[in-house]
Design an enzyme around this catalytic site. Structure first.
Site, short mmCIF file in Angstrom:
data_model
loop_
_atom_site.label_atom_id
_atom_site.label_comp_id
_atom_site.label_asym_id
_atom_site.label_seq_id
_atom_site.Cartn_x
_atom_site.Cartn_y
_atom_site.Cartn_z
N LYS A 22 1.25 -1.22 -0.07
CA LYS A 22 -0.21 0.31 0.05
C LYS A 22 0.94 1.24 -0.04
CE LYS A 22 -2.01 1.63 3.60
NZ LYS A 22 -1.30 3.21 4.68
N ASN A 23 1.98 1.75 0.79
CA ASN A 23 2.25 2.43 0.84
C ASN A 23 3.98 2.60 0.22
OD1 ASN A 23 1.02 2.71 3.64
ND2 ASN A 23 2.61 2.84 5.01
N ARG A 93 -4.87 10.61 4.06
CA ARG A 93 -4.18 11.28 4.70
C ARG A 93 -2.61 11.38 3.52
NH1 ARG A 93 -0.58 14.15 7.86
NH2 ARG A 93 1.08 13.73 7.80
N CYS A 117 -6.04 13.43 13.06
CA CYS A 117 -5.86 11.47 12.19
C CYS A 117 -6.12 10.83 13.99
CB CYS A 117 -4.86 11.59 11.72
SG CYS A 117 -4.80 9.67 11.40
N ARG A 122 -0.61 14.65 13.49
CA ARG A 122 -0.40 14.20 11.61
C ARG A 122 0.13 16.05 11.20
NH1 ARG A 122 -1.60 8.16 9.82
NH2 ARG A 122 0.57 8.08 8.97
N PRO A 123 1.08 16.96 11.22
CA PRO A 123 1.34 17.74 9.97
C PRO A 123 1.13 17.75 9.02
CG PRO A 123 2.89 17.91 12.46
CD PRO A 123 1.52 16.56 12.50
N VAL A 124 1.66 18.88 8.23
CA VAL A 124 2.80 17.71 6.57
C VAL A 124 3.01 19.49 6.87
CG1 VAL A 124 0.50 17.20 5.54
CG2 VAL A 124 0.19 19.26 5.58
N ASP A 125 3.43 19.93 7.51
CA ASP A 125 4.72 21.37 7.88
C ASP A 125 6.11 20.98 6.96
OD1 ASP A 125 4.69 19.58 9.73
OD2 ASP A 125 5.79 20.72 11.28
N ASP A 307 3.87 0.96 12.16
CA ASP A 307 2.58 0.10 11.66
C ASP A 307 2.79 -1.77 12.25
OD1 ASP A 307 2.49 2.11 10.22
OD2 ASP A 307 2.39 1.82 8.41
N VAL A 329 7.39 7.17 16.87
CA VAL A 329 7.18 7.99 16.04
C VAL A 329 5.73 8.07 15.51
CG1 VAL A 329 6.30 7.05 13.03
CG2 VAL A 329 7.91 5.83 14.59
N ARG A 399 -8.48 -0.53 3.53
CA ARG A 399 -8.13 0.70 4.01
C ARG A 399 -6.62 -0.19 3.06
NH1 ARG A 399 -6.44 4.75 7.40
NH2 ARG A 399 -5.49 5.11 5.25
C1 UD1 Z 1 3.87 7.15 6.42
C2 UD1 Z 1 3.24 5.82 5.79
C3 UD1 Z 1 2.58 4.83 7.91
C4 UD1 Z 1 3.33 5.13 8.68
C5 UD1 Z 1 4.90 5.77 9.01
C6 UD1 Z 1 5.25 6.39 9.59
C7 UD1 Z 1 2.19 5.89 3.81
C8 UD1 Z 1 1.71 6.70 2.92
N1 UD1 Z 1 2.36 5.87 5.61
O1 UD1 Z 1 2.79 7.90 7.30
O2 UD1 Z 1 1.92 4.06 7.29
O3 UD1 Z 1 2.96 4.86 9.57
O4 UD1 Z 1 4.69 6.65 7.06
O5 UD1 Z 1 5.99 4.55 9.14
O6 UD1 Z 1 3.33 6.11 3.43
N2 UD1 Z 1 6.15 14.74 10.93
C9 UD1 Z 1 5.57 16.29 10.83
N3 UD1 Z 1 5.38 17.03 9.85
C10 UD1 Z 1 5.42 16.74 8.90
C11 UD1 Z 1 5.45 15.34 8.92
C12 UD1 Z 1 5.85 14.40 9.65
O7 UD1 Z 1 5.43 16.20 12.17
O8 UD1 Z 1 5.02 17.21 7.91
C13 UD1 Z 1 5.76 13.89 12.13
C14 UD1 Z 1 4.37 12.87 12.26
O9 UD1 Z 1 3.54 13.28 12.88
C15 UD1 Z 1 4.77 12.08 12.96
C16 UD1 Z 1 6.40 11.50 11.97
O10 UD1 Z 1 6.75 12.84 11.95
O11 UD1 Z 1 5.49 12.02 14.31
C17 UD1 Z 1 6.61 10.80 11.04
O12 UD1 Z 1 5.44 10.70 10.45
P1 UD1 Z 1 5.67 10.21 8.92
O13 UD1 Z 1 6.48 9.41 8.18
O14 UD1 Z 1 5.08 11.53 7.94
O15 UD1 Z 1 4.64 9.53 8.83
P2 UD1 Z 1 3.85 9.38 6.92
O16 UD1 Z 1 4.63 9.70 6.14
O17 UD1 Z 1 2.15 10.74 7.10
#
Ligand code: UD1
Length: 420
Positions: A22-23, A93, A117, A122-125, A307, A329, A399
């Site tokens: 999936k990922n 997401r 979430c 889980r921000p996207v900053d 995961d 994480v 999913r």
């Molecule tokens: C991806 C995987 C998810 C997995 C996760 C960690 C996909 C589609 N999803 O999620 O299955 O559980 O990796 O292995 O591949 N963070 C921030 N700001 C950001 C982005 C992330 O603070 O802009 C933080 C998150 O809140 C979290 C950490 O960074 O604490 C890691 O998250 P991230 O690796 O980004 O997870 P995803 O990519 O969403």
């Protein structure tokens, strides 16, 4: 809403085919937006998240053709609406993965913010900051990210404070068509990030260092078409192996690879499982024994995957001894603990740590899935509980797990899906 009914007590036996990851498939399908030419993706799992990203690409104007069940052809040359609406993004997401490719290819994008979430904020900053450093003008208004760039993205030096999987993928995709060189430091090393890089390179991108924490991308003018086979799903593989270990069974997972889940296999061996593997299969034999509790601390790859944390919690509930799980994480990723307790599990939570004292048997109960991996842990608990467990809200499991009840039934489990 559909439910799973599971009657526990059968040691799993037999073989199960593992689906494409999936990922991997989600970023790869988003990556198809980077080229006007036809791309054929093979080993695509049939999952609700895949349907969501296909809908997303379709409403942007891409043409998608599904053939032979596992193959999708994407032609993104016709994309004329570079936007991702809230209705689709809120269900997944990972929709944020279209932001980088759209901006790189079309110079503009409007993508809904994923919002909160169930497993933490889980921000996207990181995604937004990285694109800004590459020259994008980004504002957030009305719950949408509005991004544009004049004259194309430019290569930049980017560094993540915290390792982010989709963050690395989004910026890597944006950098593929940027002018000049992009260096991503503290990049995610997950096999799925490597798979995306291999896919993009197959279309003519110039990415190096994927699989290490420094990825270097030399921008190219355009990408071609091509064909690519998605990596096996290491989390699905691990979930079936844990199911076999918990039930004292012996199973072989096929069409998978041991070298993408070494940390998980090591923990299963520590729990007492005998593991053997070949090029595309892994066999786990528990020889009828009860597992031993294991301690786990989640971390970015090659560490133990977050995961798989919920599934190991389910295993520890019926193991010999006490196990401590530490989640580093994500915040708030222990919701399954409350549901497992309803089945008699002895779990103490303390911040990001869970201490589990194994008991000989769980008792069936009605439980509710709260997120994808949490729902997998409840199904696993049902496989060893006395009586019939009812798992509600299994749309979460759809999913990320292809045909889970068919695959478990094939291994001898008593499981069925009922419509509510
Ligand atoms: C991806 C995987 C998810 C997995 C996760 C960690 C996909 C589609 N999803 O999620 O299955 O559980 O990796 O292995 O591949 N963070 C921030 N700001 C950001 C982005 C992330 O603070 O802009 C933080 C998150 O809140 C979290 C950490 O960074 O604490 C890691 O998250 P991230 O690796 O980004 O997870 P995803 O990519 O969403």
């Amino acid at each position: 809403m559909d439910k799973h009914l599971i009657t526990g007590g059968v040691p799993l036996q037999g073989e199960v085919r593992i689906s494409g990851a999936k990922n991997s498939v989600l970023p790869i399908l988003a990556g198809c937006l980077l080229t006007d030419q036809s791309v054929i993706i093979k080993n695509v799992p049939h999952l609700n998240d895949v349907t969501t990203i296909m809908k997303l690409l379709g409403q942007m104007g891409a043409k998608l053709t599904i053939s032979e069940g596992l193959t999708i052809e994407v032609e993104a040359g016709s994309v004329d609406n570079p936007s991702a609406p809230y209705e689709l993004v809120r269900t997944m997401r990972a929709s944020i993965l279209v932001l980088g490719p759209l901006l790189a290819k079309h110079g503009r994008a409007m993508v809904s913010l994923p919002g909160g979430c169930a497993i933490g904020p889980r921000p996207v900053d990181f995604h937004v900051e990285g694109l800004r450093k590459m020259g994008a003008d980004i504002t957030v208004e009305g719950g949408y990210i509005h991004a544009s760039v004049k004259g194309g993205l430019k290569g930049a030096n980017l560094k993540f404070d915290i390792v982010s999987v989709t963050g690395t993928e989004n910026l890597m995709m944006a950098a593929v068509l940027a002018k000049g060189t992009t260096v991503i430091e503290n990049a995610a090393r997950e096999p799925e990030v490597q798979d995306l890089a291999n896919f993009l390179n197959a279309l003519g991108a110039n990415i190096q260092g994927h699989g290490t924490s420094q990825i270097i991308i030399e921008g190219v003018k355009s990408l071609s078409g091509g064909s690519y086979t998605v990596l096996p799903d290491r989390v699905e593989t691990g979930t079936y192996l844990v199911a076999a270990a918990m039930t004292g069974g012996r199973i072989t997972t096929k069409s998978t690879r041991a070298n993408i889940l070494e940390s998980v296999l090591n923990k299963l061996e520590e729990a007492g499982a005998h593991i053997s593997s070949g090029e595309d299969w892994i066999t786990l034999d528990m020889q009828g024994r009860r597992p031993k509790a294991v301690d786990i601390c989640t971390a970015p790859y090659p560490g133990f995957p977050t995961d798989m944390q919920a599934q190991f919690m389910a295993m520890n509930t019926v193991s010999e001894g006490r196990g401590v799980l530490t989640e580093t994480v994500f915040e708030n990723r222990f919701m399954h603990a409350h549901e497992l307790r309803r089945m008699g599990a002895n779990i103490q939570l303390n911040g990001n740590m869970a201490q589990i004292e194994g008991i000989p048997q769980l008792m069936a109960a009605p439980v509710m899935a709260t997120d994808l991996r949490a729902s997998a842990s409840l199904v696993l608990a049902g496989l060893v509980a006395k009586g019939t467990t009812i798992v509600d809200r299994i749309y979460h499991i759809d999913r990320g797990y292809e045909c889970i009840e068919e695959k478990l039934a094939q291994l001898g489990a008593t499981i069925k899906r009922v419509a509510a």
